[in-house]
Design an enzyme around this catalytic site. Structure first.
Site, mmCIF file in Angstrom:
data_model
loop_
_atom_site.group_PDB
_atom_site.id
_atom_site.type_symbol
_atom_site.label_atom_id
_atom_site.label_comp_id
_atom_site.label_asym_id
_atom_site.label_seq_id
_atom_site.Cartn_x
_atom_site.Cartn_y
_atom_site.Cartn_z
ATOM 1 C CG LEU A 1 -1.700 -1.776 1.178
ATOM 2 C CD1 LEU A 1 -2.420 -0.943 2.996
ATOM 3 C CD2 LEU A 1 -2.855 -0.939 0.546
ATOM 4 C CG HIS A 2 2.422 2.724 -2.765
ATOM 5 N ND1 HIS A 2 2.517 1.861 -4.037
ATOM 6 C CD2 HIS A 2 2.331 3.612 -4.289
ATOM 7 C CE1 HIS A 2 2.092 1.845 -4.777
ATOM 8 N NE2 HIS A 2 2.347 3.362 -5.820
ATOM 9 N NE ARG A 3 -1.962 4.013 -6.320
ATOM 10 C CZ ARG A 3 -1.992 3.425 -7.642
ATOM 11 N NH1 ARG A 3 -0.910 4.931 -7.321
ATOM 12 N NH2 ARG A 3 -0.772 2.464 -8.026
ATOM 13 C CG ASP B 1 -2.718 1.308 -2.605
ATOM 14 O OD1 ASP B 1 -1.189 1.188 -3.323
ATOM 15 O OD2 ASP B 1 -2.432 2.255 -1.426
#
Ligand code: UD1
Length: 363
Positions: A207-209, A283
């Site tokens: 997850l990094h958005r 994501d």
């Protein structure tokens, strides 16, 4: 025809995975006329250097070393430095990949310098203008002379936007080329043993958005959901530097036993873990595609995706960043094997290389 001069430009982790097979396919023709430019958008070894080594491509000929910054700072820094480079070198084609800030920055510069642009991964649309990547995709496609689309829906999007059909090529998904080349070289049992895991008995998370990790409330809810999942099975979370920074900034608790946070992993390790996961939570754009290519269930924590083929044909489903939605998606993920979309066959780079080498970009 061998008289060509092609500049391949990459900046961020997912770009390198797409550049590698095209570099190799083009090098089969005439290596010395190829240039690799790294903008330096990603610079940590785990986000950049490790990919060049593992994917068997040479170090970049040029590194613009722009580093991090706001969108404007980063995009502008890339443009200024890339323009200087294009004044020294005049390629026939500038090839850009994906949808990151480096993609749009270099496309803008090349367009104004009168150099033809080829966009690999053209035509994807989330229709969500709050994503910086959507803006990057649309602008890049508008400026490109050759648009290499990974799926039929991408071709349809471009047709609807009035892009002339003669500029568009349906070539398939180039990330699948890398996946198919690398997977047989990986010792999957060793990777599982190194991480004390059993095949199909863990969840892999990326997850990094900004929409998921930059907002305190959203990341706190996601964190609670992952901790809850970790009570039932092992949850392995190699975290992007942006995510790691936010976890510290928001004071989120050190993981409990079931949830394990790691540094970003090299490509081969991550691929090995993806191939053996019960389900992957992400994501990322590329991971949605890679899980579809592998037939591994995927839960994408986003309200939409620019890669609808992964939902309609592949293994992907969408979930909200909260406990009920995520746990429900994790519970229902099994059995979703899907099928591999058309032309995701490991030969995309060859199709692009043949087209690029044989075609004159024209005026
Ligand atoms: C970028 C892309 C995103 C892509 C992602 C893949 C844009 C707009 N976004 O997001 O589409 O999915 O790459 O990884 O281009 N940082 C480091 N080391 C690095 C790189 C970044 O510590 O090597 C940290 C910095 O604090 C930086 C932050 O991560 O400010 C964000 O980096 P940036 O390149 O702006 O965007 P990503 O979140 O990586």
């Amino acid at each position: 025809m061998t008289d060509f001069d092609i500049m391949l430009v990459a900046g961020a982790r997912p770009n390198f995975v797409k550049l590698a097979p095209l570099y190799k396919a083009l090098a089969a023709w005439e290596k010395e006329l190829l240039t690799i430019v790294h903008t330096g958008q990603h610079y940590d070894h785990s986000m950049s250097g490790s990919f060049f080594n593992e994917l068997g491509i040479p170090e970049p000929d040029v590194n613009l070393e722009v580093g991090s910054g706001s969108h404007a700072e980063q995009t502008a820094a890339i443009m200024v430095r890339f323009e200087r480079l294009l004044r020294q070198q005049a390629p026939r084609w500038v090839v850009v990949f994906g949808d990151v800030n480096s993609t749009v920055a270099c496309a803008l510069v090349a367009a104004k310098a009168g150099v033809a642009i080829a966009h690999v991964e053209a035509g994807l649309r989330s229709r969500d203008w709050s994503m910086p990547e959507e803006i990057n995709r649309i602008v890049t496609d508008r400026l490109s002379h050759r648009l290499y689309a990974p799926s039929r829906d991408a071709c349809e999007n471009l047709a609807q936007e009035g892009v002339p059909a003669e500029r568009v090529r349906f070539v398939g998904n180039i990330m699948v080329d890398t996946l198919r080349t690398q997977l047989p070289t990986i010792d999957q049992n060793k990777i599982l043993a190194d991480h004390h895991l059993e095949a199909r008995r863990y969840v892999l998370v990326t997850l990094h958005r900004p929409s998921n990790v930059d907002d305190r409330e959203t990341l706190t809810r996601l964190w609670a959901a992952l901790q809850a999942a970790g009570r039932y099975e092992t949850v392995l979370f190699p975290a992007h530097p942006r995510t790691q920074a936010r976890l510290v900034e928001f004071g989120l608790p050190v993981p409990t036993k079931g949830l394990r946070v790691l540094e970003p992993l090299p490509y081969n390790s991550f691929l090995g873990l993806m191939a053996n996961a019960r389900v992957v939570v992400t994501d990322s754009g590329g991971v949605q595609e890679e899980t579809t290519a592998l037939g591994v269930p995927c839960v994408t924590v986003r309200p939409n995706t620019e890669r609808p083929v992964t939902l309609t044909e592949g293994t992907n489903r969408l979930a909200r960043p909260e406990i009920p939605s995520l746990l429900e998606a994790l519970g229902e993920a099994d059995g979703r094997r899907g099928r591999v979309p058309e032309l995701w066959d490991g030969h995309t780079a060859e199709r692009i290389a043949k087209d690029l080498v044989q075609e004159d970009p024209g005026p």
